[in-house]
Write an enzyme that holds these catalytic residues in place. Structure first.
Site, PDB file in Angstrom:
ATOM      1  N   PHE A  25       0.845  -1.198   0.000  1.00 50.93           N
ATOM      2  CA  PHE A  25       0.000   0.000   0.000  1.00 50.93           C
ATOM      3  C   PHE A  25       0.881   1.249   0.000  1.00 50.93           C
ATOM      4  O   PHE A  25       0.673   2.194   0.736  1.00 50.93           O
ATOM      5  CB  PHE A  25      -0.940  -0.020   1.219  1.00 50.93           C
ATOM      6  N   SER A  27       3.315   3.979  -2.677  1.00 48.84           N
ATOM      7  CA  SER A  27       2.996   5.042  -3.632  1.00 48.84           C
ATOM      8  C   SER A  27       2.057   4.569  -4.735  1.00 48.84           C
ATOM      9  O   SER A  27       0.944   5.080  -4.884  1.00 48.84           O
ATOM     10  CB  SER A  27       4.289   5.581  -4.239  1.00 48.84           C
ATOM     11  N   GLN A  28       2.473   3.573  -5.516  1.00 45.04           N
ATOM     12  CA  GLN A  28       1.609   3.088  -6.601  1.00 45.04           C
ATOM     13  C   GLN A  28       0.449   2.258  -6.052  1.00 45.04           C
ATOM     14  O   GLN A  28      -0.685   2.391  -6.504  1.00 45.04           O
ATOM     15  CB  GLN A  28       2.420   2.241  -7.593  1.00 45.04           C
ATOM     16  N   LYS A  85      12.097  -6.604  -2.757  1.00 43.27           N
ATOM     17  CA  LYS A  85      11.353  -7.430  -1.797  1.00 43.27           C
ATOM     18  C   LYS A  85      10.365  -8.378  -2.463  1.00 43.27           C
ATOM     19  O   LYS A  85       9.757  -9.223  -1.811  1.00 43.27           O
ATOM     20  CB  LYS A  85      10.628  -6.520  -0.802  1.00 43.27           C
ATOM     21  N   GLN A  86      10.200  -8.248  -3.770  1.00 47.94           N
ATOM     22  CA  GLN A  86       9.194  -9.057  -4.464  1.00 47.94           C
ATOM     23  C   GLN A  86       9.542 -10.542  -4.486  1.00 47.94           C
ATOM     24  O   GLN A  86       8.667 -11.389  -4.285  1.00 47.94           O
ATOM     25  CB  GLN A  86       8.993  -8.546  -5.901  1.00 47.94           C
ATOM     26  N   HIS A 108       5.941  -2.438 -12.893  1.00 43.89           N
ATOM     27  CA  HIS A 108       7.294  -2.284 -13.435  1.00 43.89           C
ATOM     28  C   HIS A 108       7.797  -3.700 -13.720  1.00 43.89           C
ATOM     29  O   HIS A 108       7.473  -4.635 -12.989  1.00 43.89           O
ATOM     30  CB  HIS A 108       8.172  -1.579 -12.390  1.00 43.89           C
ATOM     31  N   GLU A 195      16.018   6.674 -15.321  1.00 37.16           N
ATOM     32  CA  GLU A 195      16.244   7.025 -13.908  1.00 37.16           C
ATOM     33  C   GLU A 195      17.721   7.299 -13.633  1.00 37.16           C
ATOM     34  O   GLU A 195      18.069   8.269 -12.958  1.00 37.16           O
ATOM     35  CB  GLU A 195      15.793   5.873 -13.000  1.00 37.16           C
ATOM     36  N   GLU A 231      15.618  27.105 -10.501  1.00 38.64           N
ATOM     37  CA  GLU A 231      15.050  27.420 -11.816  1.00 38.64           C
ATOM     38  C   GLU A 231      14.925  26.197 -12.729  1.00 38.64           C
ATOM     39  O   GLU A 231      14.314  26.278 -13.792  1.00 38.64           O
ATOM     40  CB  GLU A 231      15.881  28.518 -12.496  1.00 38.64           C
TER      41      GLU A 231
END
Length: 340
Positions: A25, A27-28, A85-86, A108, A195, A231
């Site tokens: 549970f 961010s995604q 952790k998957q 992902h 990334e 900026e």
């Protein structure tokens, strides 16, 4: 030009009498769960015992069960756990409870592409990847809009994997904006490359280096911060809205001349060469192997590098200057992450 799928191409009826589970549970995970629930679908949350997220998910109105129980109960299961952790969660709780006809969803492709998870052949394996962080996915949905998303099919024994992927994308609001089809390899490798070399690694290193050069030349840290970090958002927003040429249209002639004449000397052929080497490390699995080993070793180098970054002088200067900007939304990022 790739086909863009929209609302008319997806059918939420695919999920009639089906239970959807989100494992995690964060961010995604929280964004997918809330959006799917608000789309009228039956959603449960799977969490490990003792997870801090249990109270948060319950407060949002979800039925929360253990990870293993969620996999047992659900027809379609999203693995919304950190990449590292998957694999352990899959071995312990997911794999023993997968039965023929179920569908695994990823946001992902890391675990599937680099084979830290090898699913049985009798289940669908798909990806639905919004091109934005979870809070944006949620906010856009609430506003009646959506975030462009990617879908991919890795395994399709049920012959309905793409329909499920499109329905999930519709449920989270993705088809309101537009959905493109890719594959696990392309999504994973391009995502990691972006990334590392441009969005996070490249931008952070460029900003820090520019700040250091100005301060070492005797300019004030405040001026260095404004010119090298503050900026940057203005320029990134212009690029986001209308591309690099559109950004150039909006800046002064002097800035434009500096852009086109000096930029290529800074980001030159040697940088591209190192970018290509980085891509090679992603493609051949070296990055994934190193990252999994870093996790297994207790994140020692990872934590040391993050701490070093937090101690960079730009952070102190930035905190002081951001306090002078009442219009800027302040985010306690660490606190927000800890709540999931």
């Amino acid at each position: 030009m790739a086909k863009v799928y929209t609302d008319k191409d997806a059918d939420l009826g695919v999920f009639k009498n089906k239970t959807l589970a989100i494992l995690g549970f964060g961010s995604q995970g929280h964004a997918h769960a809330l959006n799917l629930k608000d789309s009228g679908l039956k959603v449960i949350i799977g969490l490990y015992e003792g997870s801090k997220s249990i109270a948060v998910a319950k407060e949002k109105g979800f039925k929360v069960v253990t990870t293993a129980e969620a996999v047992k109960l659900a027809d379609v299961i999203m693995v919304a756990l950190p990449d590292t952790k998957q694999a352990a969660a899959y071995k312990k709780d997911i794999e023993p409870n997968l039965t023929k006809g179920k569908t695994l969803v990823f946001s992902h492709g890391f675990s599937i592409h680099f084979k830290t998870i090898v699913p049985p052949k009798n289940i669908n394996v798909i990806m639905v990847a919004p091109k934005g962080p979870g809070h944006t996915v949620r906010r856009q949905y609430v506003e009646g809009k959506g975030v462009p998303s990617l879908i991919a099919v890795y395994q399709n024994p049920g012959k309905d994997a793409k329909k499920i992927a499109l329905a999930w994308a519709k449920g989270i609001g993705g088809t309101r904006a537009g959905v493109l089809e890719t594959d696990f390899k392309e999504e994973t490798e391009t995502d990691l490359f972006g990334e590392q070399t441009v969005l996070c690694g490249g931008a952070s290193a460029l900003v820090q280096a520019g700040f250091e050069v100005l301060v070492e030349a005797g300019y004030s840290p405040e001026m260095a911060y404004f010119e090298c970090l503050h900026e940057l958002k203005l320029i990134a927003d212009l690029m986001n809205e209308s591309g690099i040429s559109g950004m150039r249209f909006s800046i002064s002639e002097t800035a434009k001349w500096g852009d086109v004449s000096v930029g290529p000397k800074i980001i030159d052929a040697s940088v591209k060469k190192r970018m290509a080497a980085t891509l090679k490390d992603i493609q051949n699995g070296k990055f994934a192997k190193d990252w999994v080993n870093e996790y297994k070793g207790g994140y020692k180098r990872y934590n040391a590098l993050l701490k070093k970054g937090e101690q960079h002088p730009i952070e102190k200067t930035g905190a002081k200057l951001r306090a002078l900007m009442p219009w800027m939304k302040k985010a306690n990022i660490k606190g927000a992450q800890a709540s999931y």
